[in-house]
Design a protein around this motif. Structure first.
Motif, PDB file in Angstrom:
ATOM      1  N   TRP A   3       0.814  -1.215   0.000  1.00 42.49           N
ATOM      2  CA  TRP A   3       0.000   0.000   0.000  1.00 42.49           C
ATOM      3  C   TRP A   3       0.847   1.264   0.000  1.00 42.49           C
ATOM      4  CZ3 TRP A   3      -4.862   0.121  -1.319  1.00 42.49           C
ATOM      5  CH2 TRP A   3      -5.652  -1.015  -1.159  1.00 42.49           C
ATOM      6  N   ARG A   4       1.967   1.232   0.696  1.00 42.22           N
ATOM      7  CA  ARG A   4       2.815   2.435   0.759  1.00 42.22           C
ATOM      8  C   ARG A   4       3.309   2.826  -0.635  1.00 42.22           C
ATOM      9  NH1 ARG A   4       7.925   3.302   4.885  1.00 42.22           N
ATOM     10  NH2 ARG A   4       8.374   5.449   4.275  1.00 42.22           N
ATOM     11  N   SER A  48      -8.002   1.633   5.054  1.00 36.21           N
ATOM     12  CA  SER A  48      -9.231   1.006   5.556  1.00 36.21           C
ATOM     13  C   SER A  48     -10.460   1.482   4.787  1.00 36.21           C
ATOM     14  CB  SER A  48      -9.403   1.300   7.052  1.00 36.21           C
ATOM     15  OG  SER A  48      -9.447   2.700   7.285  1.00 36.21           O
ATOM     16  N   SER A  49     -10.484   2.774   4.439  1.00 27.80           N
ATOM     17  CA  SER A  49     -11.607   3.324   3.680  1.00 27.80           C
ATOM     18  C   SER A  49     -11.605   2.810   2.246  1.00 27.80           C
ATOM     19  CB  SER A  49     -11.548   4.854   3.677  1.00 27.80           C
ATOM     20  OG  SER A  49     -11.688   5.357   4.980  1.00 27.80           O
ATOM     21  N   ILE A  50     -10.402   2.657   1.676  1.00 28.49           N
ATOM     22  CA  ILE A  50     -10.297   2.113   0.314  1.00 28.49           C
ATOM     23  C   ILE A  50     -10.852   0.695   0.279  1.00 28.49           C
ATOM     24  CG2 ILE A  50      -8.682   1.361  -1.485  1.00 28.49           C
ATOM     25  CD1 ILE A  50      -6.842   3.676  -0.620  1.00 28.49           C
ATOM     26  N   LYS A  51     -10.436  -0.118   1.256  1.00 28.86           N
ATOM     27  CA  LYS A  51     -10.891  -1.506   1.300  1.00 28.86           C
ATOM     28  C   LYS A  51     -12.406  -1.589   1.493  1.00 28.86           C
ATOM     29  CE  LYS A  51      -6.641  -3.636   3.088  1.00 28.86           C
ATOM     30  NZ  LYS A  51      -6.016  -4.288   4.264  1.00 28.86           N
ATOM     31  N   GLU A  52     -12.937  -0.736   2.364  1.00 28.12           N
ATOM     32  CA  GLU A  52     -14.371  -0.734   2.632  1.00 28.12           C
ATOM     33  C   GLU A  52     -15.159  -0.361   1.388  1.00 28.12           C
ATOM     34  OE1 GLU A  52     -18.213   0.728   3.313  1.00 28.12           O
ATOM     35  OE2 GLU A  52     -16.576   2.150   2.948  1.00 28.12           O
ATOM     36  N   ILE A  70      -9.369   8.280  -4.482  1.00 30.31           N
ATOM     37  CA  ILE A  70      -8.254   7.914  -3.596  1.00 30.31           C
ATOM     38  C   ILE A  70      -7.453   9.172  -3.254  1.00 30.31           C
ATOM     39  CG2 ILE A  70      -6.088   6.616  -3.426  1.00 30.31           C
ATOM     40  CD1 ILE A  70      -7.380   4.424  -5.121  1.00 30.31           C
ATOM     41  N   ALA A  71      -7.212  10.006  -4.265  1.00 28.96           N
ATOM     42  CA  ALA A  71      -6.618  11.326  -4.045  1.00 28.96           C
ATOM     43  C   ALA A  71      -7.750  12.345  -4.102  1.00 28.96           C
ATOM     44  CB  ALA A  71      -5.568  11.635  -5.105  1.00 28.96           C
TER      45      ALA A  71
END
Length: 206
Positions: A3-4, A48-52, A70-71
């Motif tokens: 992810w980084r 966490s928000s991306i995965k959700e 995402i951005a």
């Protein structure tokens, strides 16, 4: 998924857009008596928000770039007219491409949400060469931003299952916020004149 590494170019886009939009605000302040930009905020969506959101929208990891926010950058204005001024200026820039527009001001969401969204393709230079990154710019008034911030908190609290009573009150609050924007627009000239006087007096004191 590292992810980084994945989010690094998104973080770069956010920082560059923030600098450019704050630069626009400074230019307005130097060259005119009114800046349509009150303030600018920006963030990269937490993992966490991306995965959700991927789970909610049934997006596979291979298609993660379908997520357009995402951005994210937010531009907050004093008046509704300022929003459309900023939209026109952003669309005329040649350092990124606007690929989609969503006018949630004239076409509010069912929840009462109002804002103007631009989805852009932003070329960012990485150590592996140029990459086109999708980012979202939200432009809204102070009143819209106040409502949306609180609505977001309530949605988080109720995990998207907000009680109907709360939802109804939020809709009423959204209309009240927009009514405030409409009323303030009627005294826009007086407000801007007052701000000009204040700015002139402050500069003479300095």
């Amino acid at each position: 998924m590292n992810w980084r590494n994945f989010l690094a170019p998104y973080a770069q886009v956010v920082e560059e857009l923030k600098v450019k939009l704050k630069g626009m605000r400074s230019q307005f302040e130097y060259e005119s008596s009114h800046s349509p930009i009150e303030f600018v905020t920006a963030r990269v969506k937490p993992v966490s928000s991306i995965k959700e959101k991927m789970k909610r929208k049934n997006i596979h990891m291979d298609n993660i770039e379908e997520l357009q926010d995402i951005a994210g950058v937010r531009v907050v204005c004093q008046f509704v007219d300022d929003i459309y001024d900023i939209v026109d200026r952003l669309k005329s820039r040649n350092d990124f491409e606007v690929i989609e527009e969503r006018d949630y001001i004239n076409h509010k969401k069912e929840s009462g949400y109002r804002s103007y969204h631009l989805i852009i393709s932003y070329p960012v230079e990485t150590i592996h060469g140029e990459r086109k990154i999708i980012a979202e710019i939200q432009i809204r008034t102070l009143a819209m931003n106040f409502w949306a911030t609180n609505e977001h908190s309530l949605n988080y609290k109720y995990e998207g299952r907000m009680p109907e009573k709360v939802r109804t009150r939020l809709k009423r609050a959204a209309e009240a916020a927009f009514k405030l924007d409409e009323e303030m627009a009627k005294v826009k000239d007086e407000i801007q004149e007052a701000q000009r006087i204040f700015k002139t007096n402050k500069e003479s004191d300095d």
